[in-house]
Design a protein around this motif. Structure first.
Motif, short mmCIF file in Angstrom:
data_model
loop_
_atom_site.label_atom_id
_atom_site.label_comp_id
_atom_site.label_asym_id
_atom_site.label_seq_id
_atom_site.Cartn_x
_atom_site.Cartn_y
_atom_site.Cartn_z
N LYS A 240 0.87 -1.17 0.00
CA LYS A 240 0.00 0.00 0.00
C LYS A 240 0.91 1.22 0.00
CE LYS A 240 -4.01 -2.11 0.50
NZ LYS A 240 -4.53 -2.62 1.76
N MET A 241 0.63 2.19 -0.88
CA MET A 241 1.50 3.37 -0.98
C MET A 241 0.71 4.66 -0.93
SD MET A 241 4.26 2.46 -3.88
CE MET A 241 5.33 1.03 -3.71
N LYS A 242 1.39 5.72 -0.54
CA LYS A 242 0.78 7.06 -0.59
C LYS A 242 1.69 7.98 -1.41
CE LYS A 242 -3.14 8.25 1.44
NZ LYS A 242 -4.19 8.06 0.45
N CYS A 243 2.85 8.38 -0.79
CA CYS A 243 3.68 9.39 -1.45
C CYS A 243 4.48 8.83 -2.62
CB CYS A 243 4.61 10.05 -0.43
SG CYS A 243 5.92 8.96 0.15
N GLY A 244 4.93 7.58 -2.52
CA GLY A 244 5.72 6.97 -3.58
C GLY A 244 7.16 7.43 -3.63
N GLY A 249 6.09 6.90 4.92
CA GLY A 249 6.21 5.71 5.76
C GLY A 249 5.11 4.69 5.57
N ARG A 250 4.27 4.87 4.58
CA ARG A 250 3.13 3.97 4.35
C ARG A 250 3.58 2.58 3.89
NH1 ARG A 250 -1.64 2.06 4.51
NH2 ARG A 250 -3.30 2.59 3.06
N CYS A 251 4.70 2.52 3.18
CA CYS A 251 5.06 1.26 2.52
C CYS A 251 6.29 0.61 3.14
CB CYS A 251 5.34 1.53 1.04
SG CYS A 251 6.85 2.49 0.82
S1 FES Z 1 4.64 5.37 -0.15
FE1 FES Z 1 5.32 6.93 1.21
S2 FES Z 1 7.14 6.10 1.99
FE2 FES Z 1 6.59 4.69 0.44
#
Ligand code: FES
Ligand SMILES: Cc1cc2nc3c(=O)[nH]c(=O)nc-3n(C[C@H](O)[C@H](O)[C@H](O)COP(=O)(O)OP(=O)(O)OC[C@H]3O[C@@H](n4cnc5c(N)ncnc54)[C@H](O)[C@@H]3O)c2cc1C
Length: 278
Positions: A240-244, A249-251
């Motif tokens: 699961k990702m947010k900022c990419g 810190g999502r992934c």
């Molecule tokens: S999606 Fe934000 S740190 Fe990887």
């Protein structure tokens, strides 16, 4: 090439949209800024964050190569909000694109080696650039063995390219589906059963696997039985990702971020985390 602000998407126009398989559309896009479009570069394994305006943004593996396609291509499986909105768009519509993001397959390092590719369902999308790169530089690589699977025949992706793959020198395509239809001429069963049957040699070889986590888990066990060490096996992971871009810190996976340190990993570097994906 990214904006100075990596959270700001490039504007892009859909140049073509067609079904690849049931519920999966191939989205072709061109960046609106001619300079950015001419200079953007991406390599096999990278992904981009694609946004449907007013709905949201999701990560997708880039499924085209710069060498073969002027447009940037994505295979989009319709599973939820963003993918639903992207499926509803058409040629001429605008989307947002951030990327290319993430690391890539070390195609230089793979030169001279036999390459075993395992693609499960939509997991075939990020592997198509690997296959195309090998076919376009055929003498640089050893034998190419492609194992391609889906739950049913209508879910197989890139079927119109199989003839090209089969016709390439020193290249094999092995197909299987979990649930065959009466007219299905190939194997019925799991991709791991097919790999066990064909027994690709581990000598001077590397493997590349992309698919659901459960498939990756069992593929690694099968390859291990055939003599492939964890260091010979490469995987792409979906978290699961947010900022990419390694900020939110999502992934995270231990100290690594799937978006930044991946999505491509040598298996020995992620083996201990695989259970958390399954
Ligand atoms: S999606 Fe934000 S740190 Fe990887
Ligand atoms: C690096 C990377 C590359 C990817 N490449 C592709 C690709 O080439 N083609 C493609 O169709 N999809 C790809 N995905 C998965 C894709 O990003 C998700 O399916 C998409 O975000 C779902 O968005 P949605 O809003 O439509 O679904 P949502 O409404 O957010 O969710 C629908 C369902 O999908 C699940 N889901 C959402 N995101 C993910 C995810 N990242 N991993 C697993 N399950 C998820 C949700 O838990 C929910 O069950 C990739 C993901 C990553 C991280």
């Amino acid at each position: 090439m990214t904006h100075l602000n990596p959270m700001k998407p490039f504007l892009a126009t859909i140049t073509d949209m067609r079904y690849l398989a049931t519920g999966i559309k191939l989205l072709q896009v061109k960046l609106d800024d001619p300079e950015v479009s001419a200079n953007i570069d991406y390599v096999p394994g990278q992904f981009a964050e694609v946004s449907a305006f007013g709905v949201g943004e999701s990560p997708f593996g880039i499924t085209s190569t710069r060498a073969r396609s002027e447009a940037i291509e994505f295979a989009v499986n319709r599973v939820g909000t963003v993918t639903d909105a992207l499926h509803g768009l058409d040629t001429g519509d605008k989307i947002g694109l951030r990327g290319p993001l993430g690391n890539s397959f070390p195609m230089q390092e793979f030169r001279g080696k036999n390459v075993v590719v395992l693609g499960g369902g939509i997991g075939g999308a990020p592997l198509r650039p690997v296959i195309q790169t090998i076919l376009d530089n055929r003498a640089d690589y050893g034998k190419l063995s492609i194992f391609w699977a889906a739950r049913s025949p209508d879910l197989l992706v890139f079927t119109d390219e199989y003839d090209e793959w089969r016709a390439a020198p020193d290249t094999e395509l092995h197909l299987t589906v979990d649930n065959a239809t009466p007219d299905w001429p190939h194997m019925e069963g799991l991709i791991t059963t097919l790999v066990e049957k064909v027994q690709p040699s581990a000598e001077n070889a590397i493997s590349i696997t992309c698919g659901p986590p459960i498939m990756i888990k069992f593929a690694m066990m099968t390859l291990n039985k055939l003599g492939f060490s964890a260091e010979q096996n490469w995987v792409t992971l979906e978290a699961k990702m947010k900022c990419g871009i390694g900020k939110c810190g999502r992934c995270n996976m231990g100290e690594q971020f799937v978006c930044l340190d991946g999505p491509v990993f040598r298996f020995d570097r992620v083996e201990q985390f695989l259970e958390s994906f399954v």
